[in-house]
Design an enzyme around this catalytic site. Structure first.
Site, PDB file in Angstrom:
ATOM      1  N   THR A 123      39.511  44.690  44.338  1.00  0.00           N
ATOM      2  CA  THR A 123      39.870  44.764  45.687  1.00  0.00           C
ATOM      3  C   THR A 123      40.763  45.869  46.096  1.00  0.00           C
ATOM      4  O   THR A 123      41.409  46.548  45.066  1.00  0.00           O
ATOM      5  CB  THR A 123      40.986  43.485  46.173  1.00  0.00           C
ATOM      6  OG1 THR A 123      41.576  43.911  47.263  1.00  0.00           O
ATOM      7  CG2 THR A 123      41.923  43.296  45.017  1.00  0.00           C
ATOM      8  N   GLU A 125      43.003  45.960  47.569  1.00  0.00           N
ATOM      9  CA  GLU A 125      44.719  45.885  47.294  1.00  0.00           C
ATOM     10  C   GLU A 125      45.195  46.409  45.883  1.00  0.00           C
ATOM     11  O   GLU A 125      46.558  46.710  45.738  1.00  0.00           O
ATOM     12  CB  GLU A 125      44.879  44.413  47.327  1.00  0.00           C
ATOM     13  CG  GLU A 125      45.290  43.574  48.583  1.00  0.00           C
ATOM     14  CD  GLU A 125      46.587  43.961  49.194  1.00  0.00           C
ATOM     15  OE1 GLU A 125      47.708  44.119  48.481  1.00  0.00           O
ATOM     16  OE2 GLU A 125      46.279  44.411  50.228  1.00  0.00           O
ATOM     17  N   TYR A 147      49.540  39.848  43.609  1.00  0.00           N
ATOM     18  CA  TYR A 147      48.102  39.583  43.862  1.00  0.00           C
ATOM     19  C   TYR A 147      47.298  40.669  43.168  1.00  0.00           C
ATOM     20  O   TYR A 147      46.282  40.674  42.384  1.00  0.00           O
ATOM     21  CB  TYR A 147      47.777  39.169  45.193  1.00  0.00           C
ATOM     22  CG  TYR A 147      46.354  39.285  45.732  1.00  0.00           C
ATOM     23  CD1 TYR A 147      45.202  38.283  45.129  1.00  0.00           C
ATOM     24  CD2 TYR A 147      45.755  40.473  46.124  1.00  0.00           C
ATOM     25  CE1 TYR A 147      43.935  38.271  45.714  1.00  0.00           C
ATOM     26  CE2 TYR A 147      44.520  40.385  46.503  1.00  0.00           C
ATOM     27  CZ  TYR A 147      43.446  39.431  46.298  1.00  0.00           C
ATOM     28  OH  TYR A 147      42.173  39.690  46.348  1.00  0.00           O
ATOM     29  N   LYS A 151      45.032  41.295  40.057  1.00  0.00           N
ATOM     30  CA  LYS A 151      43.585  41.735  40.312  1.00  0.00           C
ATOM     31  C   LYS A 151      43.184  43.036  39.621  1.00  0.00           C
ATOM     32  O   LYS A 151      42.130  43.309  39.225  1.00  0.00           O
ATOM     33  CB  LYS A 151      43.249  41.906  41.801  1.00  0.00           C
ATOM     34  CG  LYS A 151      43.026  40.691  42.777  1.00  0.00           C
ATOM     35  CD  LYS A 151      41.478  40.325  42.291  1.00  0.00           C
ATOM     36  CE  LYS A 151      41.149  39.004  43.201  1.00  0.00           C
ATOM     37  NZ  LYS A 151      39.661  38.633  42.863  1.00  0.00           N
TER      38      LYS A 151
HETATM   39  P1  NAP Z   1      38.646  32.697  49.611  1.00  0.00           P
HETATM   40  O1  NAP Z   1      37.864  32.301  51.005  1.00  0.00           O
HETATM   41  O2  NAP Z   1      40.104  32.608  49.537  1.00  0.00           O
HETATM   42  O3  NAP Z   1      38.022  31.890  48.577  1.00  0.00           O
HETATM   43  C1  NAP Z   1      38.381  31.774  47.239  1.00  0.00           C
HETATM   44  C2  NAP Z   1      37.704  30.654  46.354  1.00  0.00           C
HETATM   45  O4  NAP Z   1      38.301  30.677  45.219  1.00  0.00           O
HETATM   46  C3  NAP Z   1      37.733  29.261  47.040  1.00  0.00           C
HETATM   47  O5  NAP Z   1      36.276  28.848  46.699  1.00  0.00           O
HETATM   48  C4  NAP Z   1      38.717  28.573  46.248  1.00  0.00           C
HETATM   49  O6  NAP Z   1      38.347  27.055  45.909  1.00  0.00           O
HETATM   50  C5  NAP Z   1      38.410  29.270  44.771  1.00  0.00           C
HETATM   51  N1  NAP Z   1      39.469  29.000  43.860  1.00  0.00           N
HETATM   52  C6  NAP Z   1      40.733  29.344  43.915  1.00  0.00           C
HETATM   53  N2  NAP Z   1      41.240  28.914  42.805  1.00  0.00           N
HETATM   54  C7  NAP Z   1      40.734  28.416  42.187  1.00  0.00           C
HETATM   55  C8  NAP Z   1      40.558  27.955  40.678  1.00  0.00           C
HETATM   56  N3  NAP Z   1      41.771  27.893  40.006  1.00  0.00           N
HETATM   57  N4  NAP Z   1      39.617  27.489  40.236  1.00  0.00           N
HETATM   58  C9  NAP Z   1      38.401  27.687  40.676  1.00  0.00           C
HETATM   59  N5  NAP Z   1      37.986  28.184  42.037  1.00  0.00           N
HETATM   60  C10 NAP Z   1      39.327  28.432  42.429  1.00  0.00           C
HETATM   61  O7  NAP Z   1      38.396  34.305  49.136  1.00  0.00           O
HETATM   62  P2  NAP Z   1      37.288  35.180  49.965  1.00  0.00           P
HETATM   63  O8  NAP Z   1      37.700  35.894  50.952  1.00  0.00           O
HETATM   64  O9  NAP Z   1      36.038  34.347  49.881  1.00  0.00           O
HETATM   65  O10 NAP Z   1      37.282  36.308  48.386  1.00  0.00           O
HETATM   66  C11 NAP Z   1      36.591  36.034  47.527  1.00  0.00           C
HETATM   67  C12 NAP Z   1      36.954  36.781  46.529  1.00  0.00           C
HETATM   68  O11 NAP Z   1      36.825  38.322  46.734  1.00  0.00           O
HETATM   69  C13 NAP Z   1      38.278  36.620  45.805  1.00  0.00           C
HETATM   70  O12 NAP Z   1      38.522  37.041  44.691  1.00  0.00           O
HETATM   71  C14 NAP Z   1      39.115  37.624  46.559  1.00  0.00           C
HETATM   72  O13 NAP Z   1      40.232  37.794  46.091  1.00  0.00           O
HETATM   73  C15 NAP Z   1      38.271  38.816  46.593  1.00  0.00           C
HETATM   74  N6  NAP Z   1      38.324  39.954  47.604  1.00  0.00           N
HETATM   75  C16 NAP Z   1      38.432  39.303  48.933  1.00  0.00           C
HETATM   76  C17 NAP Z   1      38.297  40.392  50.140  1.00  0.00           C
HETATM   77  C18 NAP Z   1      38.360  39.957  51.529  1.00  0.00           C
HETATM   78  O14 NAP Z   1      38.898  40.835  52.261  1.00  0.00           O
HETATM   79  N7  NAP Z   1      38.010  38.696  51.866  1.00  0.00           N
HETATM   80  C19 NAP Z   1      38.488  41.678  49.727  1.00  0.00           C
HETATM   81  C20 NAP Z   1      38.561  42.013  48.299  1.00  0.00           C
HETATM   82  C21 NAP Z   1      38.463  41.179  47.412  1.00  0.00           C
HETATM   83  P3  NAP Z   1      39.076  26.159  46.861  1.00  0.00           P
HETATM   84  O15 NAP Z   1      38.292  25.912  48.155  1.00  0.00           O
HETATM   85  O16 NAP Z   1      39.176  24.819  46.037  1.00  0.00           O
HETATM   86  O17 NAP Z   1      40.331  26.459  47.381  1.00  0.00           O
HETATM   87  O1  G4F Z   2      44.915  39.228  56.690  1.00  0.00           O
HETATM   88  P1  G4F Z   2      45.831  39.832  55.379  1.00  0.00           P
HETATM   89  O2  G4F Z   2      46.673  38.556  55.118  1.00  0.00           O
HETATM   90  O3  G4F Z   2      44.947  40.334  54.324  1.00  0.00           O
HETATM   91  P2  G4F Z   2      45.253  41.451  53.128  1.00  0.00           P
HETATM   92  O4  G4F Z   2      46.831  41.286  52.707  1.00  0.00           O
HETATM   93  O5  G4F Z   2      44.943  42.893  53.566  1.00  0.00           O
HETATM   94  O6  G4F Z   2      44.484  40.938  52.021  1.00  0.00           O
HETATM   95  C1  G4F Z   2      43.295  40.441  52.349  1.00  0.00           C
HETATM   96  O7  G4F Z   2      42.490  41.838  51.933  1.00  0.00           O
HETATM   97  C2  G4F Z   2      42.403  42.278  50.572  1.00  0.00           C
HETATM   98  C3  G4F Z   2      41.430  43.466  50.538  1.00  0.00           C
HETATM   99  O8  G4F Z   2      42.267  44.569  50.764  1.00  0.00           O
HETATM  100  C4  G4F Z   2      42.013  41.149  49.531  1.00  0.00           C
HETATM  101  F1  G4F Z   2      41.873  41.404  48.330  1.00  0.00           F
HETATM  102  C5  G4F Z   2      42.960  39.711  49.676  1.00  0.00           C
HETATM  103  O9  G4F Z   2      42.156  38.564  48.933  1.00  0.00           O
HETATM  104  C6  G4F Z   2      42.931  39.398  51.330  1.00  0.00           C
HETATM  105  O10 G4F Z   2      41.400  38.871  51.604  1.00  0.00           O
HETATM  106  O11 G4F Z   2      46.924  40.708  56.064  1.00  0.00           O
HETATM  107  C7  G4F Z   2      46.467  42.158  56.412  1.00  0.00           C
HETATM  108  C8  G4F Z   2      47.699  43.005  57.085  1.00  0.00           C
HETATM  109  C9  G4F Z   2      48.793  42.991  56.224  1.00  0.00           C
HETATM  110  O12 G4F Z   2      49.227  44.295  56.164  1.00  0.00           O
HETATM  111  C10 G4F Z   2      49.707  42.132  56.585  1.00  0.00           C
HETATM  112  O13 G4F Z   2      51.086  42.523  56.319  1.00  0.00           O
HETATM  113  O14 G4F Z   2      48.210  42.405  58.478  1.00  0.00           O
HETATM  114  C11 G4F Z   2      49.488  42.208  58.053  1.00  0.00           C
HETATM  115  N1  G4F Z   2      49.998  41.161  58.934  1.00  0.00           N
HETATM  116  C12 G4F Z   2      50.653  41.295  60.232  1.00  0.00           C
HETATM  117  N2  G4F Z   2      50.936  40.058  60.719  1.00  0.00           N
HETATM  118  C13 G4F Z   2      49.733  40.038  58.864  1.00  0.00           C
HETATM  119  C14 G4F Z   2      50.404  39.198  59.856  1.00  0.00           C
HETATM  120  N3  G4F Z   2      49.086  39.282  57.933  1.00  0.00           N
HETATM  121  C15 G4F Z   2      48.992  37.998  58.027  1.00  0.00           C
HETATM  122  N4  G4F Z   2      48.193  37.280  56.984  1.00  0.00           N
HETATM  123  N5  G4F Z   2      49.398  37.151  58.952  1.00  0.00           N
HETATM  124  C16 G4F Z   2      50.327  37.837  59.819  1.00  0.00           C
HETATM  125  O15 G4F Z   2      51.112  36.934  60.816  1.00  0.00           O
END
Ligand code: NAP
Ligand code: G4F
Length: 344
Positions: A123, A125, A147, A151
């Site tokens: 990520t 992050e 987190y 990661k």
């Molecule tokens: P998500 O919607 O939160 O999905 C996370 C998944 O992980 C869910 O299926 C959850 O299952 C499963 N999980 C959590 N804890 C577990 C455990 N202990 N054992 C087995 N499964 C478990 O996340 P996403 O946005 O699809 O992201 C997918 C991956 O990409 C994650 O690793 C995230 O950190 C990474 N990532 C995401 C972003 C982004 O912007 N979306 C960016 C960079 C990296 P349940 O349904 O049971 O909760």
């Molecule tokens: O949507 P966020 O919670 O995503 P964040 O923290 O960027 O993380 C996501 O992206 C990562 C990749 O860079 C993934 F690895 C991670 O698993 C996840 O998918 O927050 C985005 C931004 C932050 O700066 C936060 O402080 O939005 C700001 N924010 C402002 N108001 C808020 C809020 N975030 C959340 N969740 N809720 C608010 O009310």
């Protein structure tokens, strides 16, 4: 027919990836956590086409079992405690799942089928307090949350198993990607859900945290294609996947409201900032300190040049379309909710 195992299949990315692999003719296996009420999350609509295996990232035995059953040629490790804010509340669980869980998965592969191709969901992050703009595969890391730290371990252990055991292990350093299936605690979906409720008259305002924070936002559907491409290459490597555009949370709010015909006017600064509906003067956005983080990632901006060149990866869904798709989807969901409530 190729076999794929997806951890985190019930999540946002897992569901789009499962759809993509089914389309490509894969036999798809997904691990699911045992819950008191069975919940297929985002894959309910394709549950009959996927083989589900009960397992948990913190339980090596269950992952070995998942490998034995699936005999996966490709393993996509998407499971994580993925909400950054929660990682301060549950730092140990986050490390168990997001850091040690990766070693568990790699060991399960090494035990059962070491020639499998492995994808790790790294990520942006990890860049945290960014050391250069834009960020590339060569930018030094500086994570800012439990987190991000967990990661980073997952990222390095993936690289280490590639170098130690000659495994085909890749990390995708993915920048924020969102969708209609995004969890509602993440800022984009929180905004689009609130915009729909405000527009349809069932909510007055939305409370947010840091409005100045900048993110490089793409659509999950585009990003899962990049995951697949990485595992089809001759050699394993790490790739940044991003749009090379960055916007503030405030801009996301404006774009979402504009799509439903509401113009927002901003007044005040910091925690006193409010967003006003220009047409009727009502407050529709407030800032609440509760949503600020102990340490913030102020800005993320990724350069996907390596992925463009080597993977021939292209983003198809631009920012405005991402926002409008999410808002339209929430408008339909909230309208349906209102209809059901009125029938009761
Ligand atoms: P998500 O919607 O939160 O999905 C996370 C998944 O992980 C869910 O299926 C959850 O299952 C499963 N999980 C959590 N804890 C577990 C455990 N202990 N054992 C087995 N499964 C478990 O996340 P996403 O946005 O699809 O992201 C997918 C991956 O990409 C994650 O690793 C995230 O950190 C990474 N990532 C995401 C972003 C982004 O912007 N979306 C960016 C960079 C990296 P349940 O349904 O049971 O909760
Ligand atoms: O949507 P966020 O919670 O995503 P964040 O923290 O960027 O993380 C996501 O992206 C990562 C990749 O860079 C993934 F690895 C991670 O698993 C996840 O998918 O927050 C985005 C931004 C932050 O700066 C936060 O402080 O939005 C700001 N924010 C402002 N108001 C808020 C809020 N975030 C959340 N969740 N809720 C608010 O009310």
């Amino acid at each position: 027919m190729k076999h794929a195992l997806i951890t985190g299949i019930t999540g946002q990315d897992g569901s789009y990836l499962a759809e993509l692999l089914l389309e490509k003719g894969y036999e798809v296996y997904g691990i699911m956590r045992r819950k008191s009420v069975v919940d297929y999350g985002n894959v309910g609509h394709i549950k009959d086409k996927v083989h589900f295996i009960y397992a948990d990232m913190t339980d090596l035995v269950s992952l070995v079992n998942a490998m034995r059953i699936s005999q996966a040629d490709e393993v996509y490790n998407l499971a994580a405690q993925s909400f950054v804010a929660t990682s301060w509340e549950q730092p140990i669980a986050t490390a168990d799942i997001d850091a040690i869980g990766v070693t568990n998965m790699l060991e399960a592969i090494r035990t059962v089928k070491p020639e499998s191709h492995f994808y790790q969901a790294s990520t942006s992050e990890m860049f945290g307090l960014v050391q250069e703009m834009p960020q590339t595969e060569k930018t030094p890391f500086y994570p800012r949350s439990p987190y991000g730290v967990a990661k980073l371990y997952g990222h390095w252990i993936t690289k280490n198993y590639r170098e130690s055991y000659d495994m085909f292990a890749c990390s995708g350093i993915l920048f924020n990607h969102e969708s209609e299936r995004r969890g509602k605690e993440f800022v984009t979906r929180k905004i689009t859900d609130a915009v729909a409720r405000i527009k349809l008259g069932v909510q007055d305002y939305v409370e947010l945290g840091n409005m100045d924070s900048k993110r490089d936002w793409g659509h999950s559907k585009d990003y899962v294609r990049a995951m697949w491409l990485m595992l089809q290459q001759e050699k394993p490597d790490d790739y940044v996947i991003a749009t090379n555009e960055t916007r503030t949370v405030r801009e996301f709010v404006e774009t979402a409201f504009t799509h439903v015909g509401i113009k927002v006017e901003w007044r005040g600064y910091g925690v006193d900032e409010v967003g006003i509906n220009k047409e009727n003067g009502s407050i529709i956005v407030k800032v609440n300190k509760q949503f600020f983080r102990p340490a913030e990632v102020d800005v993320l901006l990724g350069n996907p040049k390596k992925a463009d060149t080597e993977l021939k990866w292209v983003r198809e869904i631009p920012f405005r379309e991402l926002v409008t798709r999410m808002v339209d989807n929430d408008m339909s969901l909230v309208a349906e909710e209102i209809k059901i409530a009125n029938l009761k």
